[in-house]
Design an enzyme around this catalytic site. Structure first.
Site, mmCIF file in Angstrom:
data_model
loop_
_atom_site.group_PDB
_atom_site.id
_atom_site.type_symbol
_atom_site.label_atom_id
_atom_site.label_comp_id
_atom_site.label_asym_id
_atom_site.label_seq_id
_atom_site.Cartn_x
_atom_site.Cartn_y
_atom_site.Cartn_z
ATOM 1 N N GLU A 79 -5.632 -13.584 -0.264
ATOM 2 C CA GLU A 79 -5.376 -12.442 0.612
ATOM 3 C C GLU A 79 -6.190 -12.509 1.906
ATOM 4 O O GLU A 79 -5.695 -12.168 2.975
ATOM 5 C CB GLU A 79 -5.706 -11.153 -0.151
ATOM 6 C CG GLU A 79 -5.179 -9.903 0.504
ATOM 7 C CD GLU A 79 -5.284 -8.700 -0.430
ATOM 8 O OE1 GLU A 79 -4.685 -8.751 -1.529
ATOM 9 O OE2 GLU A 79 -5.983 -7.740 -0.083
ATOM 10 N N ASP A 80 -7.424 -12.930 1.801
ATOM 11 C CA ASP A 80 -8.335 -12.781 2.951
ATOM 12 C C ASP A 80 -8.797 -14.083 3.594
ATOM 13 O O ASP A 80 -9.554 -14.044 4.565
ATOM 14 C CB ASP A 80 -9.585 -11.988 2.527
ATOM 15 C CG ASP A 80 -9.256 -10.555 2.151
ATOM 16 O OD1 ASP A 80 -8.217 -10.056 2.621
ATOM 17 O OD2 ASP A 80 -10.023 -9.941 1.393
HETATM 18 P P1 NDP Z 1 -7.942 -0.934 3.635
HETATM 19 O O1 NDP Z 1 -7.172 -1.594 2.580
HETATM 20 O O2 NDP Z 1 -7.801 -1.412 5.039
HETATM 21 O O3 NDP Z 1 -9.485 -0.893 3.349
HETATM 22 C C1 NDP Z 1 -9.949 -0.738 2.059
HETATM 23 C C2 NDP Z 1 -10.256 -2.104 1.479
HETATM 24 O O4 NDP Z 1 -11.317 -2.699 2.224
HETATM 25 C C3 NDP Z 1 -10.735 -2.051 0.059
HETATM 26 O O5 NDP Z 1 -9.640 -2.026 -0.829
HETATM 27 C C4 NDP Z 1 -11.544 -3.335 -0.025
HETATM 28 O O6 NDP Z 1 -10.584 -4.348 -0.284
HETATM 29 C C5 NDP Z 1 -12.075 -3.540 1.373
HETATM 30 N N1 NDP Z 1 -13.482 -3.191 1.635
HETATM 31 C C6 NDP Z 1 -14.314 -3.882 2.470
HETATM 32 N N2 NDP Z 1 -15.488 -3.294 2.592
HETATM 33 C C7 NDP Z 1 -15.457 -2.203 1.792
HETATM 34 C C8 NDP Z 1 -16.440 -1.215 1.487
HETATM 35 N N3 NDP Z 1 -17.659 -1.213 2.043
HETATM 36 N N4 NDP Z 1 -16.102 -0.229 0.627
HETATM 37 C C9 NDP Z 1 -14.874 -0.211 0.064
HETATM 38 N N5 NDP Z 1 -13.894 -1.129 0.325
HETATM 39 C C10 NDP Z 1 -14.192 -2.135 1.187
HETATM 40 O O7 NDP Z 1 -7.619 0.569 3.530
HETATM 41 P P2 NDP Z 1 -6.516 1.296 4.365
HETATM 42 O O8 NDP Z 1 -6.787 1.124 5.808
HETATM 43 O O9 NDP Z 1 -5.217 0.853 3.843
HETATM 44 O O10 NDP Z 1 -6.754 2.801 4.015
HETATM 45 C C11 NDP Z 1 -6.612 3.315 2.706
HETATM 46 C C12 NDP Z 1 -5.767 4.582 2.751
HETATM 47 O O11 NDP Z 1 -6.141 5.423 3.817
HETATM 48 C C13 NDP Z 1 -4.289 4.306 2.918
HETATM 49 O O12 NDP Z 1 -3.591 5.111 1.998
HETATM 50 C C14 NDP Z 1 -3.989 4.722 4.337
HETATM 51 O O13 NDP Z 1 -2.666 5.228 4.490
HETATM 52 C C15 NDP Z 1 -4.987 5.796 4.570
HETATM 53 N N6 NDP Z 1 -5.411 5.906 5.948
HETATM 54 C C16 NDP Z 1 -5.917 7.096 6.330
HETATM 55 C C17 NDP Z 1 -6.378 7.274 7.606
HETATM 56 C C18 NDP Z 1 -6.951 8.586 7.928
HETATM 57 O O14 NDP Z 1 -7.625 8.692 8.924
HETATM 58 N N7 NDP Z 1 -6.753 9.616 7.120
HETATM 59 C C19 NDP Z 1 -6.325 6.208 8.606
HETATM 60 C C20 NDP Z 1 -5.793 4.980 8.095
HETATM 61 C C21 NDP Z 1 -5.378 4.851 6.793
HETATM 62 P P3 NDP Z 1 -10.914 -5.755 -1.006
HETATM 63 O O15 NDP Z 1 -11.243 -5.511 -2.421
HETATM 64 O O16 NDP Z 1 -9.634 -6.526 -0.799
HETATM 65 O O17 NDP Z 1 -12.054 -6.305 -0.197
#
Ligand code: NDP
Ligand code: ZN
Length: 179
Positions: A68-69
Site C-alpha cells: 500500500e505505501d
Molecule cells: P487516512 O487513511 O488518510 O489516515 C489514517 C491512516 O493514517 C491510518 O489508518 C494509518 O494507516 C495512518 N497513520 C499514520 N500515522 C498515524 C497516526 N499517528 N495515528 C493513526 N493513524 C496513522 O484517513 P482519512 O483521511 O481517510 O480520514 C479518515 C476519515 O475521516 C474518513 O472517513 C474521511 O472521510 C474522514 N475525513 C474527515 C475530515 C474532517 O475534517 N471531518 C477530513 C478528511 C477526511 P496505516 O495503518 O496504513 O499506516
C-alpha cells in the site's frame, strides 16, 4: 535448523525487508515517528496481547503496509516470502485507484470475507492506529475527524468479530477512549 529458529528467521527477514522498504517514511504524528515502528507494533500486539504465534501471520503483519505505501509488488513478496504471506498482505491492502471514501467502505464490506490471518492483522492494525490516534494523533486532525476514524475502525472490526477474543477485547478497550 530446528523449527523454532526457522520461524524466527522468517520473522526477522520480514522485519528487515519492511524496515528497508519504509526507510524514508514517517507516521503522521507531530514527531513524524519512523514508519517501521507501526508494523513492529502490530507484530507485538499479535504475539503479546493476542497470543498469535504463527510466524506467517507475524510476518504478514510486519509487511502489511509495504504494497500500500511503498513500491513493493505482490510478486516481490511472493518471491521472497511465499504465496500465503503475499496473499495475506494483499488482503489487507486498500485498492489504490478508488477514492478515499470508497476505499474505506470497501474495507468494511470486504472484511468479513477475509481469511483468518488477514482478520488478525486487521484487528492488530486497528488497535495500533486507535492507540496512536490517542497518544500520537496525526498532526492537524480535528476532533471530528478523529471520531470519524474511531467509528470507521469499529465498523471494520464489527465485521470480523469471533476471530480472537483477546484482541477484540483490546480493541473495545481502546474504542472506549474515543475522543
Ligand atoms: P487516512 O487513511 O488518510 O489516515 C489514517 C491512516 O493514517 C491510518 O489508518 C494509518 O494507516 C495512518 N497513520 C499514520 N500515522 C498515524 C497516526 N499517528 N495515528 C493513526 N493513524 C496513522 O484517513 P482519512 O483521511 O481517510 O480520514 C479518515 C476519515 O475521516 C474518513 O472517513 C474521511 O472521510 C474522514 N475525513 C474527515 C475530515 C474532517 O475534517 N471531518 C477530513 C478528511 C477526511 P496505516 O495503518 O496504513 O499506516
Ligand atoms: Zn497499518
Amino acid at each position: 535448523m530446528s523449527a523454532v529458529p526457522r520461524d524466527l528467521a522468517l520473522v526477522l527477514q520480514a522485519t528487515e525487508f519492511a524496515a528497508r522498504k519504509h526507510r524514508n517514511q514517517r507516521r503522521k504524528d507531530r514527531e513524524a515517528s519512523p514508519y517501521i515502528n507501526h508494523p513492529i507494533t502490530l507484530a507485538s500486539i499479535l504475539l503479546n496481547e493476542g497470543a498469535v504465534d504463527d510466524p506467517k501471520v507475524l510476518a504478514a503483519a510486519l509487511l502489511h503496509d509495504t504494497i500500500e505505501d511503498t513500491e513493493t509488488t505482490y510478486d516481490e513478496l511472493k518471491g521472497q516470502f511465499g504465496v500465503l504471506i503475499a496473499d495475506m498482505v494483499m488482503e489487507v491492502t486498500d485498492v489504490k485507484w478508488l477514492h478515499k471514501d470508497a476505499r474505506k467502505r470497501l474495507q468494511v464490506s470486504r472484511a468479513a470475507r477475509s481469511t483468518r490471518g488477514a482478520k488478525l492483522v486487521k484487528l492488530a492494525d486497528k488497535i495500533a492506529n486507535l492507540r496512536d490516534m490517542i497518544a500520537h494523533p496525526p498532526d492537524g486532525w480535528s476532533l471530528e475527524r478523529k471520531r470519524e476514524y474511531f467509528d470507521w475502525a469499529k465498523s471494520v472490526v464489527d465485521q470480523i468479530r469471533n476471530t480472537n477474543a483477546r484482541l477484540e477485547r483490546r480493541f473495545d478497550r481502546v474504542y472506549r477512549q474515543r475522543p
